[in-house]
Design a protein around this motif. Sequence first.
Motif, PDB file in Angstrom:
ATOM      1  N   PRO A 189       1.025  -1.037  -0.030  1.00 38.59           N
ATOM      2  CA  PRO A 189      -0.136   0.576  -0.043  1.00 38.59           C
ATOM      3  C   PRO A 189       0.455   1.922  -0.278  1.00 38.59           C
ATOM      4  O   PRO A 189       2.360   1.228   0.179  1.00 38.59           O
ATOM      5  N   LEU A 190       0.221   2.043  -0.351  1.00 47.11           N
ATOM      6  CA  LEU A 190       0.783   4.092  -0.093  1.00 47.11           C
ATOM      7  C   LEU A 190       1.441   4.498   0.546  1.00 47.11           C
ATOM      8  O   LEU A 190       0.252   4.388   1.856  1.00 47.11           O
ATOM      9  N   PRO A 191       2.081   4.615   1.202  1.00 43.40           N
ATOM     10  CA  PRO A 191       2.428   4.728   2.405  1.00 43.40           C
ATOM     11  C   PRO A 191       2.504   6.446   2.849  1.00 43.40           C
ATOM     12  O   PRO A 191       3.318   7.083   1.867  1.00 43.40           O
ATOM     13  N   LEU A 192       1.959   6.768   3.439  1.00 45.70           N
ATOM     14  CA  LEU A 192       1.275   8.579   3.518  1.00 45.70           C
ATOM     15  C   LEU A 192       2.555   9.036   4.976  1.00 45.70           C
ATOM     16  O   LEU A 192       2.291   8.566   5.517  1.00 45.70           O
ATOM     17  N   SER A 193       2.396  10.076   4.577  1.00 47.34           N
ATOM     18  CA  SER A 193       2.717  11.048   6.179  1.00 47.34           C
ATOM     19  C   SER A 193       1.352  11.951   6.367  1.00 47.34           C
ATOM     20  O   SER A 193       0.698  12.627   4.924  1.00 47.34           O
ATOM     21  N   MET A 194       0.708  11.531   6.936  1.00 48.37           N
ATOM     22  CA  MET A 194       0.135  12.634   7.501  1.00 48.37           C
ATOM     23  C   MET A 194      -0.356  13.516   8.925  1.00 48.37           C
ATOM     24  O   MET A 194       0.056  13.287   9.772  1.00 48.37           O
ATOM     25  N   ALA A 205      -7.158  14.039   1.425  1.00 45.91           N
ATOM     26  CA  ALA A 205      -6.584  12.975   0.349  1.00 45.91           C
ATOM     27  C   ALA A 205      -7.086  11.412   0.482  1.00 45.91           C
ATOM     28  O   ALA A 205      -7.228  11.098  -0.925  1.00 45.91           O
ATOM     29  N   ILE A 206      -7.805  11.472   1.299  1.00 49.32           N
ATOM     30  CA  ILE A 206      -7.881  10.011   1.886  1.00 49.32           C
ATOM     31  C   ILE A 206      -8.974   9.656   0.793  1.00 49.32           C
ATOM     32  O   ILE A 206      -9.017   8.734   0.737  1.00 49.32           O
ATOM     33  N   GLU A 207     -10.737  10.355   0.971  1.00 53.09           N
ATOM     34  CA  GLU A 207     -11.600  10.728   0.174  1.00 53.09           C
ATOM     35  C   GLU A 207     -10.834   9.875  -0.824  1.00 53.09           C
ATOM     36  O   GLU A 207     -11.531   9.580  -2.118  1.00 53.09           O
ATOM     37  N   ALA A 208     -10.103  10.457  -2.415  1.00 52.28           N
ATOM     38  CA  ALA A 208      -9.685  11.059  -2.932  1.00 52.28           C
ATOM     39  C   ALA A 208      -9.036   9.222  -3.341  1.00 52.28           C
ATOM     40  O   ALA A 208      -9.298   8.466  -4.436  1.00 52.28           O
ATOM     41  N   LEU A 209      -8.257   9.432  -2.349  1.00 55.82           N
ATOM     42  CA  LEU A 209      -7.860   7.757  -2.397  1.00 55.82           C
ATOM     43  C   LEU A 209      -9.166   6.395  -2.488  1.00 55.82           C
ATOM     44  O   LEU A 209      -8.731   5.542  -3.299  1.00 55.82           O
ATOM     45  N   ARG A 211     -12.184   7.000  -3.646  1.00 59.36           N
ATOM     46  CA  ARG A 211     -12.387   6.643  -4.584  1.00 59.36           C
ATOM     47  C   ARG A 211     -11.693   6.185  -5.759  1.00 59.36           C
ATOM     48  O   ARG A 211     -12.813   5.057  -6.437  1.00 59.36           O
ATOM     49  N   ALA A 212     -10.816   5.914  -5.320  1.00 61.94           N
ATOM     50  CA  ALA A 212      -9.676   5.378  -6.652  1.00 61.94           C
ATOM     51  C   ALA A 212      -9.815   4.351  -6.182  1.00 61.94           C
ATOM     52  O   ALA A 212      -8.633   3.798  -7.266  1.00 61.94           O
ATOM     53  N   GLY A 213      -9.993   3.607  -5.243  1.00 55.03           N
ATOM     54  CA  GLY A 213      -9.395   2.250  -4.838  1.00 55.03           C
ATOM     55  C   GLY A 213      -8.222   2.012  -4.610  1.00 55.03           C
ATOM     56  O   GLY A 213      -7.787   0.873  -4.938  1.00 55.03           O
ATOM     57  N   ARG A 214      -7.453   3.164  -4.187  1.00 49.27           N
ATOM     58  CA  ARG A 214      -5.831   2.668  -4.414  1.00 49.27           C
ATOM     59  C   ARG A 214      -6.302   2.612  -2.404  1.00 49.27           C
ATOM     60  O   ARG A 214      -5.821   2.745  -2.290  1.00 49.27           O
ATOM     61  N   SER A 215      -5.490   1.571  -2.613  1.00 48.98           N
ATOM     62  CA  SER A 215      -4.757   1.324  -0.941  1.00 48.98           C
ATOM     63  C   SER A 215      -3.608   2.271  -0.486  1.00 48.98           C
ATOM     64  O   SER A 215      -2.810   2.289  -1.277  1.00 48.98           O
ATOM     65  N   TYR A 216      -4.050   2.281   0.711  1.00 46.52           N
ATOM     66  CA  TYR A 216      -2.474   2.788   1.908  1.00 46.52           C
ATOM     67  C   TYR A 216      -2.463   2.833   2.774  1.00 46.52           C
ATOM     68  O   TYR A 216      -2.995   2.300   3.695  1.00 46.52           O
ATOM     69  N   ARG A 217      -1.405   3.419   4.448  1.00 48.51           N
ATOM     70  CA  ARG A 217      -1.169   3.034   5.194  1.00 48.51           C
ATOM     71  C   ARG A 217      -0.347   4.273   5.865  1.00 48.51           C
ATOM     72  O   ARG A 217      -0.172   4.875   4.709  1.00 48.51           O
ATOM     73  N   VAL A 218      -0.885   4.994   7.017  1.00 51.20           N
ATOM     74  CA  VAL A 218      -0.361   6.151   7.135  1.00 51.20           C
ATOM     75  C   VAL A 218       1.229   5.279   7.595  1.00 51.20           C
ATOM     76  O   VAL A 218       0.850   4.799   8.982  1.00 51.20           O
ATOM     77  N   ALA A 219       1.932   5.898   7.478  1.00 48.23           N
ATOM     78  CA  ALA A 219       3.600   5.716   7.280  1.00 48.23           C
ATOM     79  C   ALA A 219       4.261   6.363   8.685  1.00 48.23           C
ATOM     80  O   ALA A 219       5.025   6.140   9.142  1.00 48.23           O
ATOM     81  N   TYR A 220       3.355   7.921   8.594  1.00 47.91           N
ATOM     82  CA  TYR A 220       3.966   8.622   9.235  1.00 47.91           C
ATOM     83  C   TYR A 220       3.566   9.740  10.084  1.00 47.91           C
ATOM     84  O   TYR A 220       2.749  10.586   9.454  1.00 47.91           O
ATOM     85  N   PRO A 260      -4.640  10.375  -7.588  1.00 48.23           N
ATOM     86  CA  PRO A 260      -6.170  10.329  -7.551  1.00 48.23           C
ATOM     87  C   PRO A 260      -5.698  12.671  -7.012  1.00 48.23           C
ATOM     88  O   PRO A 260      -5.176  12.073  -6.545  1.00 48.23           O
ATOM     89  N   SER A 261      -6.647  13.287  -7.652  1.00 46.21           N
ATOM     90  CA  SER A 261      -6.409  14.676  -7.384  1.00 46.21           C
ATOM     91  C   SER A 261      -7.170  14.777  -5.949  1.00 46.21           C
ATOM     92  O   SER A 261      -8.787  14.088  -6.150  1.00 46.21           O
ATOM     93  N   PRO A 262      -6.807  15.412  -4.656  1.00 49.81           N
ATOM     94  CA  PRO A 262      -7.764  15.772  -3.783  1.00 49.81           C
ATOM     95  C   PRO A 262      -7.665  16.548  -4.015  1.00 49.81           C
ATOM     96  O   PRO A 262      -8.936  17.127  -2.854  1.00 49.81           O
ATOM     97  N   GLY A 263      -8.401  17.524  -5.245  1.00 47.28           N
ATOM     98  CA  GLY A 263      -9.103  18.837  -4.575  1.00 47.28           C
ATOM     99  C   GLY A 263      -8.633  20.150  -4.263  1.00 47.28           C
ATOM    100  O   GLY A 263      -7.050  20.121  -4.571  1.00 47.28           O
ATOM    101  N   GLY A 264      -9.214  21.126  -3.655  1.00 37.83           N
ATOM    102  CA  GLY A 264      -8.114  22.396  -2.957  1.00 37.83           C
ATOM    103  C   GLY A 264      -8.902  23.143  -1.455  1.00 37.83           C
ATOM    104  O   GLY A 264      -9.942  22.024  -1.233  1.00 37.83           O
TER     105      GLY A 264
END
Length: 302
Positions: A189-194, A205-209, A211-220, A260-264
């Motif tokens: 999964p995609l490592p995230l700094s959050m 960002a989480i909502e965009a991921l 929606r896109a079905g991209r797996s992730y984990r909070v690494a930092y 995916p774009s997280p918006g603004g």
Amino acid sequence: MNAPINHPLNMLDPDVLRSFVAIAETGSFTAAAARIYRTPSAVSMQIKRLEEQLGVSVFLRDARNVSLTQDGEVLLSYARRLIALNREAISRFVSSDVSGIVRIGSPSDYGEAVLPDVLKRFAKTHPAVAVDVVIDQSSNLVKRFASGHLDIALMSCVQDMDTGGGEVVFSDEIVWAGARGGQAYLMDPLPLSMWEETCVWRKNAIEALERAGRSYRVAYMTSHSSGQKAAIKTDMAVAPMGRSFLSDDVQILGEECGLPSPGGYDLVLQMAKNPSAPVAALGDHFRACFERFRQTGSFTGI
């Protein structure tokens, strides 16, 4: 030979410019009138005189909306700078002996990029005023401001969200940031700094991921922008950030990288009702700072 006659141009009235800016920022003659303590008809007359003086239309009007014309967009930039400069000049001579305390709250990213310049300028115009600064998440700043513990607060919020009477002073795009030449974005999964869950950037960002079905984990996990920058630069993780805070050693990771774009988001300036002269002046310094950025792109990158 007769010398040419120079006809002096009429000066723009600061009160009219304040009304113009208020309409541009609120999108409504009625809301603008309430902000500057005038009647809607008085504000309308001011804008009519302004358009006659300039010979152009500055607003497009229909039954529901008020928007700037192209000439109005140009004037808005000048108007903000003229108002800020006018108040700064007056404060320099009239308010230098004003004392007291102004309490400010800001997220850490804007605390690093904006506060040094703003507070330096404010110290020159109000040397006897003490400033207390709180760096915290926007969600906590909302509570501090509502409870009366802050006179001014900068807070990030989702675009088109009800700002509770606050003024949108800056809008930015949220982008995925990674180390230039890094590989973190390729991991699954995609490592995230959050930041914590209440962070606007994290929420988008989480909502965009998802929606896109991209797996992730909070690494930092960090609540300070300096920690987030460290995670990005060491290629430990990628992170959602405001585009305005990126430097040359950071790259934007877009859809071509599977992100995916997280918006603004909007940055909102909240000020206490019936602010004291120092609080109002400091608010003007903040507005001038963001206007300078729109003109020059002068924020310091990460």
